[in-house]
Each structure stands twice: as C-alpha cells, then as structure tokens.
Write a protein that holds these residues in place. Sequence first.
Motif, short mmCIF file in Angstrom:
data_model
loop_
_atom_site.label_atom_id
_atom_site.label_comp_id
_atom_site.label_asym_id
_atom_site.label_seq_id
_atom_site.Cartn_x
_atom_site.Cartn_y
_atom_site.Cartn_z
N GLN A 95 0.85 -1.18 0.00
CA GLN A 95 0.00 0.00 0.00
C GLN A 95 0.89 1.24 0.00
O GLN A 95 1.85 1.32 0.77
CB GLN A 95 -0.92 0.01 1.23
N LYS A 96 0.53 2.19 -0.83
CA LYS A 96 1.34 3.41 -0.94
C LYS A 96 1.11 4.30 0.26
O LYS A 96 -0.03 4.60 0.62
CB LYS A 96 0.98 4.15 -2.23
N LEU A 97 2.21 4.73 0.88
CA LEU A 97 2.14 5.67 2.00
C LEU A 97 1.95 7.08 1.46
O LEU A 97 2.59 7.48 0.49
CB LEU A 97 3.41 5.63 2.84
N GLU A 98 1.06 7.83 2.11
CA GLU A 98 0.89 9.25 1.80
C GLU A 98 1.45 10.05 2.97
O GLU A 98 1.19 9.75 4.11
CB GLU A 98 -0.59 9.57 1.60
N GLY A 99 2.21 11.07 2.63
CA GLY A 99 2.72 11.90 3.70
C GLY A 99 4.20 12.20 3.55
O GLY A 99 4.80 11.89 2.53
N PRO A 100 4.71 12.82 4.61
CA PRO A 100 4.08 13.03 5.92
C PRO A 100 2.83 13.91 5.84
O PRO A 100 2.76 14.82 5.04
CB PRO A 100 5.17 13.71 6.75
N VAL A 101 1.84 13.58 6.68
CA VAL A 101 0.60 14.34 6.76
C VAL A 101 0.61 15.14 8.05
O VAL A 101 1.42 14.90 8.94
CB VAL A 101 -0.63 13.41 6.70
N GLU A 102 -0.33 16.07 8.15
CA GLU A 102 -0.44 16.87 9.36
C GLU A 102 -0.85 15.99 10.54
O GLU A 102 -1.81 15.23 10.43
CB GLU A 102 -1.47 17.98 9.18
N PRO A 103 -0.14 16.04 11.65
CA PRO A 103 -0.51 15.22 12.82
C PRO A 103 -1.93 15.50 13.30
O PRO A 103 -2.57 14.62 13.90
CB PRO A 103 0.52 15.62 13.87
N GLY A 104 -2.44 16.69 13.00
CA GLY A 104 -3.80 17.02 13.42
C GLY A 104 -4.86 16.14 12.79
O GLY A 104 -5.99 16.06 13.30
N VAL A 134 4.05 11.59 10.56
CA VAL A 134 2.88 10.71 10.49
C VAL A 134 2.58 10.42 9.03
O VAL A 134 2.60 11.33 8.18
CB VAL A 134 1.65 11.37 11.16
N PHE A 135 2.30 9.15 8.73
CA PHE A 135 1.99 8.74 7.36
C PHE A 135 0.63 8.04 7.34
O PHE A 135 0.19 7.45 8.33
CB PHE A 135 3.08 7.79 6.83
N ARG A 136 0.00 8.08 6.17
CA ARG A 136 -1.35 7.53 6.01
C ARG A 136 -1.38 6.52 4.88
O ARG A 136 -0.70 6.68 3.87
CB ARG A 136 -2.32 8.69 5.71
N PHE A 137 -2.19 5.46 5.05
CA PHE A 137 -2.38 4.49 3.97
C PHE A 137 -3.77 3.86 4.09
O PHE A 137 -4.42 3.94 5.12
CB PHE A 137 -1.27 3.43 3.95
N VAL A 138 -4.20 3.24 3.01
CA VAL A 138 -5.51 2.58 2.96
C VAL A 138 -5.39 1.21 3.62
O VAL A 138 -4.40 0.49 3.43
CB VAL A 138 -5.98 2.45 1.49
N THR A 150 -13.13 0.57 2.69
CA THR A 150 -11.80 0.58 3.29
C THR A 150 -11.76 1.63 4.40
O THR A 150 -12.64 2.48 4.50
CB THR A 150 -10.72 0.90 2.25
N GLU A 151 -10.75 1.53 5.23
CA GLU A 151 -10.53 2.50 6.28
C GLU A 151 -9.18 3.18 6.05
O GLU A 151 -8.41 2.76 5.18
CB GLU A 151 -10.57 1.83 7.65
N LEU A 152 -8.92 4.18 6.86
CA LEU A 152 -7.61 4.84 6.82
C LEU A 152 -6.77 4.35 7.99
O LEU A 152 -7.29 4.18 9.10
CB LEU A 152 -7.77 6.36 6.90
N ALA A 153 -5.50 4.13 7.74
CA ALA A 153 -4.56 3.76 8.79
C ALA A 153 -3.45 4.80 8.83
O ALA A 153 -2.98 5.26 7.79
CB ALA A 153 -3.99 2.37 8.54
N TYR A 154 -3.07 5.17 10.04
CA TYR A 154 -1.99 6.14 10.23
C TYR A 154 -0.82 5.44 10.89
O TYR A 154 -0.97 4.82 11.95
CB TYR A 154 -2.47 7.33 11.07
#
Length: 200
Positions: free
Chosen positions: A98-107, A138-142, A151-155
Amino acid sequence: MAKPIIVTWGGVQSTFDHEKLDRAKLYGKRQRQILDPHEQRCERAELSRDGTLLIRSGMTAQGYFDESNAWIPNSKLVGLDADGNPLPHIGSTLGEPQKLEGPVEPGELLDLAVRSVYTLDPNGLDPKLEGELRAGKVFRFVFSYRGGYDTELAYLVCNGGAYFALVGSPAVSEWCELQTTVTDDPGGDDDGDELDFEMF
C-alpha cells in the motif's frame, strides 16, 4: 499467522508484522463466570422468537435469517449502493503493498474515529522511513483487514521507539450555529411601559 502490513514510500517497501492492541492486553481483565450445580461453566444462549432455535454465542456473526426464515451465510451476502446496485468487492490489503501518503499533518489524527490499534513489529523497515517516523512524522495508507465493500484509513506512527497503526474513519463534526444573529433594534417601538425599579 496473518499476512503482514506492507507499505511503500519513495519506491521502497517496508514490512510490519502486526498484533491488535486491546484493553485486556494493556490492563488485563477479569471475568465473572456463572457455574451450574456441577461446577461447569454456563454459556449464554437465547431462543428465537418462535422458540424453535437455540442461538448460541457467535452464531449470529456467521449469517442472517431472511423474512422467510431461510438461513443466509455471510459469504452469500452482497453489498448494495443507495440505488440497489451491487458494490464491487474490495480485497484485504494485508500482504499487498500500500502506498504511503505523507508526511501528513498530525492534526489529522485528532479527526480520526479510531476503531482499531495495531502494534507493529518492523520486518524490513526502510531506514529513511524509520528516520522520518522517529522524528515524529505521520503517514497515512488505505487499510482493510478482511476485505469487504469499504476501506478505512490507517496512520503509521512511532512513539517511544515503538510503531503503531491507528485505523479508523474520519470523524465529521457538524457545527450548530444560529442562522441569524440577534441584534438590538434602536428604532423599535417604545410603548412607554418600562419598568421603574424604584417602585419595588
């Protein structure tokens, strides 16, 4: 053993073995047990409305009864959209990169309705990704554990040298406010019926 969580960032794969974290593992648990006269543990069950079927724990998770009381296993159920059309089935993301997105805002984590938390054991972690995570990024993926129709989001986060995946859905907050603001009307009618506090 479950398939690992595999993520890619910058063209490099990282693999994590995972274990679900729950309150019992953090704090332990106590359970009150009901025993019969022979000191055997009792199990909870209930009768169907017509009294013909004894339903034991876990049975309702295997399927459903339709209106004609026919048993429909979960494997035969099909997801439908708002118009009644079948939804495409989404496979499990475990074992699939799964492709990681980020870094994303910790908020973003503050707006996540967390459903599950997994402790991660790195098994081939990209050193660059490791450095970013240990720096607090922090990174995000499906994520989808078993597959289904959504699907859900995983951080992916690191805390105290340990790695975690926080899984859930974005929480949408509905703010309530007045449609119009009440203001004083200096040009209102004066009927001369003001209170005179000296008369009290």
